[in-house]
Each structure stands twice: as structure tokens, then as C-alpha cells.
Design an enzyme around this catalytic site. Structure first.
Site, mmCIF file in Angstrom:
data_model
loop_
_atom_site.group_PDB
_atom_site.id
_atom_site.type_symbol
_atom_site.label_atom_id
_atom_site.label_comp_id
_atom_site.label_asym_id
_atom_site.label_seq_id
_atom_site.Cartn_x
_atom_site.Cartn_y
_atom_site.Cartn_z
ATOM 1 N NE ARG A 184 -4.048 -1.837 2.131
ATOM 2 C CZ ARG A 184 -4.042 -2.838 3.000
ATOM 3 N NH1 ARG A 184 -3.145 -2.880 3.959
ATOM 4 N NH2 ARG A 184 -4.953 -3.799 2.942
ATOM 5 C CG HIS B 120 7.459 -22.686 6.908
ATOM 6 N ND1 HIS B 120 6.379 -22.377 7.679
ATOM 7 C CD2 HIS B 120 8.486 -22.891 7.771
ATOM 8 C CE1 HIS B 120 6.740 -22.392 8.951
ATOM 9 N NE2 HIS B 120 8.014 -22.693 9.035
ATOM 10 C CE LYS C 88 3.576 -19.120 18.463
ATOM 11 N NZ LYS C 88 4.681 -19.482 17.565
ATOM 12 C CD GLU D 258 6.777 -22.231 17.425
ATOM 13 O OE1 GLU D 258 7.473 -21.548 16.658
ATOM 14 O OE2 GLU D 258 5.552 -22.082 17.552
ATOM 15 C CG HIS E 216 3.349 -25.800 10.272
ATOM 16 N ND1 HIS E 216 3.323 -25.402 8.963
ATOM 17 C CD2 HIS E 216 3.441 -24.657 10.999
ATOM 18 C CE1 HIS E 216 3.412 -24.078 8.901
ATOM 19 N NE2 HIS E 216 3.474 -23.599 10.123
ATOM 20 C CE LYS F 248 10.345 -26.108 9.412
ATOM 21 N NZ LYS F 248 11.245 -25.152 10.037
ATOM 22 C CE LYS G 22 0.213 -20.670 9.384
ATOM 23 N NZ LYS G 22 0.946 -20.388 10.619
ATOM 24 C CG ASP H 92 0.360 -20.214 14.432
ATOM 25 O OD1 ASP H 92 0.354 -19.564 13.376
ATOM 26 O OD2 ASP H 92 1.360 -20.298 15.175
HETATM 27 C C1 BG6 Z 1 4.444 -20.425 11.519
HETATM 28 C C2 BG6 Z 1 3.608 -20.014 12.703
HETATM 29 O O1 BG6 Z 1 3.643 -20.957 10.504
HETATM 30 O O2 BG6 Z 1 5.381 -21.402 11.936
HETATM 31 C C3 BG6 Z 1 4.470 -19.493 13.820
HETATM 32 O O3 BG6 Z 1 2.679 -19.018 12.298
HETATM 33 C C4 BG6 Z 1 5.523 -20.505 14.183
HETATM 34 O O4 BG6 Z 1 3.683 -19.170 14.960
HETATM 35 C C5 BG6 Z 1 6.280 -20.953 12.932
HETATM 36 O O5 BG6 Z 1 6.404 -19.915 15.110
HETATM 37 C C6 BG6 Z 1 7.219 -22.096 13.254
HETATM 38 O O6 BG6 Z 1 8.043 -22.347 12.151
HETATM 39 P P1 BG6 Z 1 9.503 -22.921 12.350
HETATM 40 O O7 BG6 Z 1 9.991 -23.112 10.946
HETATM 41 O O8 BG6 Z 1 10.269 -21.893 13.117
HETATM 42 O O9 BG6 Z 1 9.346 -24.195 13.112
#
Ligand code: BG6
Length: 510
Positions: free
Chosen positions: A47, A191, A353, A229, A253, A195, A161, A248
Site C-alpha cells: 500500500r 513451509h 509456545k 517452540e 504443519h 524443510k 497461510k 497456527d
Molecule cells: C508459523 C507459525 O507458521 O510457523 C508461527 O505461524 C511458528 O507461529 C512458525 O512460530 C514455526 O516455524 P519454524 O519453521 O520456526 O518451526
């Protein structure tokens, strides 16, 4: 390997964090590794008004901070990269601005000597999700999308996402995307699939002959998938509080990890062969119903604690988080896969988390040997359970210290037959001695090469939402939410350990 064709990559959400931290560094690395065609061009769209030059300065700053190769500010490599970057400001719902974008892209093609009927486009939607369908509609209306059957040029769209916030919104989003694009033009990104160690799950299972015969209910007693995490919400409180750990991490994932661990061998490594198997697997998992939610899941929220000596405040004090929020920052789930291979084997998923440390690991626990032949077992944790060896366990460590560990019973040297569990370890870094490419590098390259294997298909994303939808509904309907507090820096709520340990005992999976 197929060679990448020249393409113009347009990033919507070019001022965002993902662009700075992941997308630009991945593109730089791909160019440095010689994996992209020479005439590749990058256009940021967002923007805010800014010139190409201002955008280039921002890109260079981001690369100095985040690129894997740690380039020096002002270096020739950085300048060469940023000179391929352009900027277009605009609103996501303005057809005028999308026409402006088209003019810019056409002009850049012309400057590079690329015929308009051979101009490839990769659009990356790295914006908040509420504008995904609007952007795609605009792209359609303003003539940005090539015919999917055009053999001379292609248009592909990577969709970030979160893909919806429940089953209904994901179905709606698919519907509006597919009213403009063909499924083969849509690259829904997760993502985790980029990996190396996640891809290695397939290599490990289907590229070796010794594990697959054991990979079933006869030998496996249960499976744990953990994504822990140590980070908290990292300035994303507003997004996270509206999302929570289930949306999330689990819907995407973790269910992807589960599908790769549990799916049947595909007939080939062709994109749809692999994706068919993943969908088949997800469809074999009975969704948790909203009234069973407390039988199958535990949710938690972190309270103040310490991680690596750093004081962490309550989740409720994070900026952007509602002070009475019941959003889960931790979730533990039990799922079953009702198919011939896995019937009766529980899969325990756990993510959170603000936990003790970062660790993503799949642990496959095998059944006990049929007879307890050895009565003397040195097994500190289970001293009382003489005669029962710690079960064999195979751990696939996705991050950090990527590797594989197999725990087996060994004879302790000496005159007596005493057994002790010991680990056989394999560590990627030591074996391959190279730093693995980042997930976004792999996935952007695959999208440019037109390989959809590691992207999520429409039916797959809906199958994944089907699995978590009942849990979301069950939680939302609770008058008094069952949310367990845990202290930051621990492994999550005590109730989750209890839930899993008791379940493993009760089902005799031990
Ligand atoms: C993201 C989440 O998709 O993946 C985050 O939105 C999370 O909250 C992250 O921290 C974790 O990815 P990675 O590659 O650090 O394990």
C-alpha cells in the site's frame, strides 16, 4: 534438474515481515546458487508509496540482517540483486492499481526482451488473509492470469497461510480462488514441507527397505509428534490471539508431518500421486466431534516464567492479546488413523509456545518384544518394571540438530546379562557437512519449476480443516473453557502429560 525459466515474481505484502525475513533472503540465495534464470525480476506490491530506489534500499537492509549468506552492506552481490527489484504501490481492491501493475510488468518484459506471450508470472500472496481472494479476483479482472493450457507462458500463485480460519472459510476461499485460477496454478504453501528433514521422512520410509515392513500396527505401539517452540508470540499478538495453536500449527504443519509419517507409499513421486496419498490418510482420521473435545484434546495457555534466563510475561500481557483471552498457546491431541495399517495405534500431537526449548520431533515407539527374556535391565527410569525393557524408539528430529536416533537394548559389558537402552544416532550436519537450504528457497524454486508435490491441494487443505473443525467448535461452545495454565519455560501443562501417559497406559500401547 529442470532449468528455471525467466519469470517476474510479484510479492503482495512487500513491506511485511515474511518478505523481509524469508522471501527476499530465499530469492537472493536462489540467485547466488545459480538456480534462477538470468532475466528473473522481482516486483514488490504494497500500500505504501515508495520509489523503486527506496524499495531497493529496504531490500538490501533486510538481506544484510536475514540472508543466509550474511552479505555485507553495499556489496556487489547485494546491489546486483536489488537492481532486479522494482516496486508498485497500490490498494488490493483497486483495479486501477492492478492495471498500473500490469503496465509495469509489461514494461519490464519489454526492457528484458521477453515477448508478452511468453511472459511468466509468479504471484506471491504474503498479505493478511482477508485480502487473498480480493487480490486473486483483481488479477483475474485486470488480465494478469495466463490461460492454464497456454504452453508458452504460465501464471502461478503462491498462497500463504492461514488458509481460512475454519472449514467453511477455507471452502469459501478455495471456491473464490478456483473461480479465477485452475488448481494447477495454485500453490498453497506450508513451509514445513520445504524443510529438508520433513522431505527426508519420505526418503527414509520409501527409499529404504528395512523400515517400511515395521511401519504398522503390528510393530508400532504409538507415535508422538511434537513441535515445541521456545518463542512466544513475537510481536504478532493480534494475529495469534485470533488464531491459537490449533489453527497456527496443527491444522497445517503438524497434520502435514502426520500425513508424511503415516501415508501409504505413493505409486510414484509425481505431485498428484503423493498428494492423493496424503489426502487418503487425512480422510482416514475420524474427526474429533465437538462433544468429545475433552476426551481427545488438552489446551493450555502460558503464564509468566523464564526461558533461557529471560523473564517472560503472562500470555495475557502480550501486546495485541485480549486481557481475558482463552486462546490456546499449547495443544495436545490424540488422533487415530482408521485404516488397515494403523487401526488402534494412537498418534499424540503436541505443540506449544513459550516451552523449555525449540524441538520438532517425531517419535515412533515400538511394541515390547513378545517375551521378557532378560530379567536384569538397567533402566533408571523404570527400575521397578524389571524385565521390561524401554521400548525401541525411532526419533526423527526435524529441528534443531536435525537427525535420526534409534534407541535399542544393548548388553552392558561384563559377566552378567544386563541390558541397557542405548542410542544409535545420525546427525545431518556431521554426515553431509553442508548447511541445508531454507524451506522457502526450496518451495519458491519448486513453484518456478511448476512442481506442486510440496504444496497443498484443495481437497487436502479441506481434509485438514475437517479434522480440526469439531475441536474448534467444541472449544467455542464451552461456557467455562477448560484451559490449563502452564509456566513459560516448562514443557506445557501437567494435564497434557497426564492425558498422554494415562492414555498410553489405558490403551495398553506401552
Ligand atoms: C508459523 C507459525 O507458521 O510457523 C508461527 O505461524 C511458528 O507461529 C512458525 O512460530 C514455526 O516455524 P519454524 O519453521 O520456526 O518451526
Amino acid at each position: 534438474m529442470k532449468k528455471a525459466e525467466p519469470v517476474t515474481i510479484v510479492i503482495f505484502g512487500a513491506s511485511g515481515d515474511l518478505t523481509k525475513r524469508k522471501l527476499m533472503p530465499a530469492l537472493l540465495q536462489l540467485i547466488m546458487d545459480g538456480l534462477l534464470a538470468e532475466k528473473t525480476t522481482i516486483v514488490g506490491f504494497a500500500r505504501r508509496e515508495k520509489s523503486h530506489e527506496q524499495f531497493r534500499v529496504e531490500v538490501e537492509e533486510a538481506l544484510v540482517e536475514f540472508a543466509r549468506s550474511k552479505p555485507e552492506a553495499g556489496s556487489g552481490g547485494l546491489k546486483a540483486f536489488s537492481s532486479c527489484c522494482y516496486y508498485q504501490s497500490g490498494n488490493y481492491d483497486s483495479s486501477k492499481n492492478f492495471h498500473d501493475l500490469k503496465k509495469l510488468l509489461d514494461k519490464l518484459d519489454e526492457e528484458r526482451g521477453i515477448d508478452s506471450d511468453k511472459a511468466n508470472r509468479l504471484f506471491y500472496l504474503s498479505t493478511p488473509p482477508n485480502v487473498f481472494s480480493g487480490i486473486i479476483a483483481m488479477l483475474g479482472q485486470t488480465g494478469h492470469i495466463a490461460d492454464p493450457n497456454d504452453k508458452n507462458r504460465w501464471t502461478r500463485v503462491i498462497v500463504e497461510k492461514p488458509f481460512g480460519r475454519n472449514l467453511e472459510t477455507a471452502v469459501d476461499l478455495n471456491r473464490s480462488i478456483l473461480s479465477v485460477l485452475d488448481e494447477n496454478q495454485v500453490y498453497r504453501i506450508d513451509h514445513y514441507l520445504g524443510k529438508e528433514t520433513v522431505q527426508n521422512i519420505m526418503a527414509f520410509r520409501f527409499g529404504n527397505s528395512i523400515f517400511e515392513p515395521l511401519w504398522n500396527r503390528r510393530y508400532v505401539s504409538h507415535v508422538h509428534i511434537t513441535v515445541a517452540e521456545a518463542v512466544c508470540v513475537e510481536g504478532r499478538g493480534g494475529y495469534y490471539d485470533n488464531s491459537g495453536a490449533l489453527r497456527d500449527m496443527v491444522q497445517n504443519h503438524m497434520l502435514q508431518l502426520l500425513s508424511l509419517i503415516a501415508m501409504e507409499p505413493p505409486a510414484s513421486f509425481a505431485p498428484n500421486a503423493v498428494r492423493n496419498e496424503k489426502v487418503k490418510l487425512l480422510s482416514a482420521i475420524p474427526p474429533i466431534k465437538s462433544n468429545e473435545v475433552n476426551e481427545y484434546s488438552i489446551r493450555g495457555q502460558y503464564a509468566a516464567g523464564t526461558i533461557n534466563g529471560k523473564l517472560i510475561p503472562d500470555y495475557l500481557r502480550e501486546s495485541g492479546v485480549q486481557s481475558n483471552s482463552v486462546t490456546e498457546t499449547f495443544v495436545a491431541l490424540k488422533l487415530h488413523v482408521d485404516n488397515w495399517r494403523w487401526a488402534g495405534v494412537p498418534f499424540y500431537l503436541r505443540t506449544g509456545k513459550a516451552l523449555t526449548k525449540r524441538l520438532t520431533e517425531v517419535n515412533i515407539e515400538f511394541r515390547q518384544p513378545p517375551l521378557a527374556l532378560f530379567s536384569h535391565i538397567k533402566n533408571d527410569e523404570d527400575e521397578r518394571e524389571r524385565g521390561r525393557m524401554k521400548p525401541n524408539m525411532l526419533s526423527l528430529r526435524v529441528q534443531p540438530n536435525e537427525g535420526i536416533r534409534l534407541s535399542i537394548g544393548m548388553k552392558v559389558p561384563g559377566p552378567k546379562m544386563i541390558l541397557e537402552p542405548k542410542d544409535m544416532e545420525f546427525c545431518y550436519e556431521n554426515v553431509f557437512k553442508v548447511e541445508p537450504p531454507g524451506a522457502y528457497e526450496r518451495l519458491i524454486l519448486d513453484a518456478i519449476l511448476g512442481d506442486t508435490t510440496l504444496f497443498i491441494r484443495q481437497d487436502e487443505v479441506e481434509a485438514a480443516w475437517t479434522l480440526v473443525n469439531g475441536i474448534l467448535e467444541g472449544w467455542a461452545s464451552e461456557e467455562l473453557p477448560h484451559i490449563h495454565l502452564y509456566r513459560a519455560g516448562t514443557w506445557g501443562p501437567y494435564a497434557a502429560d497426564e492425558f498422554i501417559t494415562n492414555d498410553v497406559r489405558r490403551t495398553g500401547a506401552l
